[in-house]
Design an enzyme around this catalytic site. Structure first.
Site, PDB file in Angstrom:
ATOM      1  N   HIS A  99       0.817  -1.210   0.000  1.00  0.00           N
ATOM      2  CA  HIS A  99       0.000   0.000   0.000  1.00  0.00           C
ATOM      3  C   HIS A  99       0.854   1.264   0.000  1.00  0.00           C
ATOM      4  CE1 HIS A  99      -3.058   2.826   1.897  1.00  0.00           C
ATOM      5  NE2 HIS A  99      -3.744   2.293   0.898  1.00  0.00           N
TER       6      HIS A  99
ATOM      7  N   TYR B  91      -8.658  14.267  -3.996  1.00  0.00           N
ATOM      8  CA  TYR B  91      -8.090  13.779  -2.735  1.00  0.00           C
ATOM      9  C   TYR B  91      -6.932  14.690  -2.336  1.00  0.00           C
ATOM     10  CZ  TYR B  91     -10.313   9.120  -3.136  1.00  0.00           C
ATOM     11  OH  TYR B  91     -11.197   8.079  -3.209  1.00  0.00           O
TER      12      TYR B  91
ATOM     13  N   ARG C 109     -10.478  11.604   9.676  1.00  0.00           N
ATOM     14  CA  ARG C 109     -11.574  11.765   8.724  1.00  0.00           C
ATOM     15  C   ARG C 109     -12.648  10.698   8.901  1.00  0.00           C
ATOM     16  NH1 ARG C 109      -9.990   9.771   3.581  1.00  0.00           N
ATOM     17  NH2 ARG C 109     -11.480   8.099   3.817  1.00  0.00           N
TER      18      ARG C 109
END
Length: 705
Positions: free
Chosen positions: A442, A475, A571
């Site tokens: 990731h 984003y 978030r």
């Protein structure tokens, strides 16, 4: 499962996050078209939530029920989730009705049909019906092939969980012939703008599925005999988990391809249907799909597949949607003839989408033909549909560069796309690796090796977001470009670890999961605890997407109890409960939902005044710390370090879009004594505009000397 006095359940916390998205739709200060799009975002989020999180809970609940002495914890959690979702759905319906009434005042009328077609019959003019008739014949019908359901039909195998359908009943006396009609997804716009007699008339919009409903008879007339037709919308949500075999003679690529196909056969988690669907049709669905007690059979809002409203067009004035902030050119890049010259002069920090993503695509494009470049390595988790980055990598191979791409095949919901990219790149001569079978890769890394003055020199990119051109426009993410010798070598070592996981490397600068993250994070927190015990200033500031790792939460609780001041921006999911006496009274948490999706992970430790600042790809979740390859990077350039700190401080000053995460998960907006309204995303843009001007002066001074 969580002890609610110590931790919030992460799934219920996630629903609180999605409630913040719904708050944006309800906020009357948000332009009306954006409010419609927030309804779409809320719906898309909820779909994924059921496919992943509720699916997992459902499986656990089924296993729990089968035990001799079930604790009923998972079943209770499942019920709590469904109750919360039902409450949010009621609120969603109410807000949607208000919003669509409101947009009519802006001279945009969204005309929703009904199962009897009376709305279209009464509200559309004869000319509009004729136009729709021609549009259906010439554009729509060729994309529809009904599925005729009989005793041999495996209905579950016919339904894709990313589509909307009409369940159709052709009624002849007491007999019913059931059929399934899929609404086209890829070839036709979902929102059809009707012609009007003059430009002064209100804009009128209809949904594609409502047009299909209006002409449903045209699909069956002449093929079947029937007296009447019933047609009602439905949507299926499946368990998104894989059921991959461990057969050694199958490649991971082949296994993943099978996993995608198995999604069509995976257990259903939720069936959403038109709330007016008759009981006999619901009974047929329950029987045909073998719906068990724990499956969520729910009547939906009358606006089906609402996630498509993310792309709702603005048919009116510019004021109906937020003005897009102009993306900035990075002067640290633009002032130099090549990206490599620029990075040689200074480390460069970009903050998307405030900065242009093209600076990264240029980094890869220039590397693809630069005669000095010898090798390019990059890891890919998600990329855009028409990725310029991958095209540049293919060109690099043509120019004789060695290119290695680590593709994460298990990037949820991007598996099929990544399989396609992997095959394309392999065919082009790129060395494609699939990482470590037991770990998702990731991290957001790219390293380029050049031959300079007969020495191999490395240039690295370390970021918090994917190499995705489209996402980079919505984003927020940090990206560091550096020539720092030791950091670059450690980035290269991460690629070596991915290729040869049995090798071990020493990381003095980078924080690397699963190798060093837990130990390093605990030590960084412990350093602040010790400072507090020594009566020195001690602070921790974190910005994360999700905070659910209980071990790290406990460490933050210990820090709070020792007197460390902790501020968090989270978030999404937050299992930490702030403001609890003798547990977390020194911890404050806010969450920000606004036009851009807040995505970067940042860690700031006071460190007795010499602040340590890190950007990282990983959240504080067990999966990111222990079961993924994640990379955090220190920021050493003092200007860039202070830039990040200032950006984080602007978030904490936000009194427009910031919500307080409190003991009750009430999502109250932040209020403070500052009478000036500060919306952090706008303030950050203004700040970075000023910083780019400062960079111009810095570069001019540097060049003059």
């Amino acid at each position: 499962m969580s002890n609610m006095t110590t931790y919030f359940d992460k799934e219920l916390s996630w629903l609180s996050f999605n409630e913040r998205v719904l708050q944006e739709a309800a906020d009357e200060t948000v332009p009306i078209v954006d409010r419609i799009r927030f309804l779409g975002i809320y719906s898309a989020n909820l779909d994924e939530f059921f496919r992943v999180r509720v699916a997992n809970i459902r499986r656990s609940a089924i296993l729990e029920t089968a035990q001799e002495s079930p604790t009923n914890e998972w079943n209770t959690l499942h019920s709590n989730i469904i109750n919360k979702v039902n409450a949010l759905t009621a609120r969603f319906k109410s807000e949607a009705d208000k919003i669509f009434d409101e947009i009519k005042k802006k001279r945009i009328n969204i005309i929703f049909n009904d199962p009897t077609n009376s709305v279209f019959k009464n509200k559309l003019s004869s000319a509009q019906k004729d136009w729709l008739n021609e549009y259906f014949d010439n554009r729509i019908i060729r994309h529809i092939t009904p599925i005729i359901i009989n005793n041999k039909t495996q209905l579950s195998s016919c339904i894709d969980d990313d589509a909307i359908y009409f369940l159709v009943s052709l009624n002849k006396g007491e007999d019913n012939q059931f059929c399934l009609v899929e609404i086209p997804r890829y070839d036709i716009d979902r929102f059809i703008i009707l012609p009007t007699e003059s430009e002064n008339q209100d804009k009128q919009v209809v949904l594609l599925d409502d047009i299909v409903l209006f002409f449903i008879d045209r699909l069956f007339n002449g093929v079947f005999e029937y007296d009447s037709i019933d047609a009602y919308s439905m949507k299926l949500t499946r368990d998104a988990e894989y059921n991959l075999t461990d057969e050694l003679d199958e490649s991971l690529l082949d296994q993943m391809s099978k996993g995608i196909k198995q999604r069509l056969k995976a257990d259903l988690v939720r069936l959403v249907h038109d709330e007016k669907m008759p009981a006999y049709m619901l009974h047929f669905l329950r029987k045909s799909l073998k719906i068990r007690e724990l499956d969520n059979l729910v009547p939906g809002v009358r606006y089906r597949h609402f996630k498509d409203f993310i792309k709702f067009p603005n048919l009116g004035d510019k004021e109906l949607e937020r003005e897009k902030l102009k993306a900035l050119d990075s002067q640290r890049f633009s002032a130099f003839p090549s990206v490599f010259d620029a990075i040689t002069q200074n480390d460069i920090l970009l903050y998307y989408p405030y900065h242009k993503f093209r600076h990264f695509t240029e980094f890869v494009r220039q590397a693809s033909y630069d005669p000095l470049v010898r090798e390019v390595k990059i890891n890919i988790y998600r990329v855009a549909k028409n990725s310029r980055i991958i095209q540049s990598l293919i060109e690099a191979v043509k120019n004789g560069k060695k290119v290695t791409v680590v593709v994460e095949l298990k990037a949820r919901f991007d598996e099929e796309a990544n399989i396609g990219w992997a095959k394309l790149m392999k065919d082009a001569g790129i060395h494609v690796e699939f990482g470590i079978e037991t770990l998702k890769v990731h991290s957001k890394l790219c390293i380029i090796t050049r031959l300079e003055n007969e020495k191999l020199v490395k240039y690295a990119h370390i970021g918090t977001g994917n190499f995705h051109e489209s996402n980079a426009r919505i984003y927020t993410d940090f990206a560091l470009f550096t020539k720092h010798k030791e950091i670059c070598q450690e980035v290269d070592n991460v690629f070596s670890f991915i290729s040869h996981s049995y090798k071990r490397f020493r990381f003095n600068h980078l924080i690397v999961s699963p190798l060093t993250s837990r130990r390093r994070l605990n030590q960084l927190i412990e350093n602040e605890i010790q400072a507090a015990k020594d009566n020195k200033k001690a602070e921790i500031t974190l910005k994360l997407n999700n905070l659910v790792d209980k071990s790290l939460i406990n460490k933050l609780y210990s820090a709070s109890q020792s007197g460390v001041k902790i501020r968090l921006i989270v978030r999404g999911m937050c299992s930490l409960i702030p403001g609890v006496k003798d547990q977390s009274s020194n911890i404050k948490v806010i969450s920000i939902v606004d036009s851009y999706l807040e995505h970067p992970r940042v860690m700031i430790f006071h460190n007795q005044g010499d602040k340590l600042v890190f950007i990282t790809s990983g959240d504080w979740m067990e999966r990111n710390i222990d079961h993924r390859v994640e990379v955090g990077c220190p920021i050493y350039d003092e200007t860039l370090k202070n830039r990040i700190i200032h950006i984080i401080e602007l978030h904490f000053k936000d009194n427009v879009k910031a919500r307080v995460i409190d003991k009750n998960n009430s999502n109250k907006y932040v209020t403070n004594s500052n009478k000036t309204k500060i919306r952090s995303q706008l303030a950050i843009h203004e700040y970075l505009v000023a910083e780019e001007k400062n960079d111009i002066m810095m570069i001019e001074d540097m060049k003059s000397t």
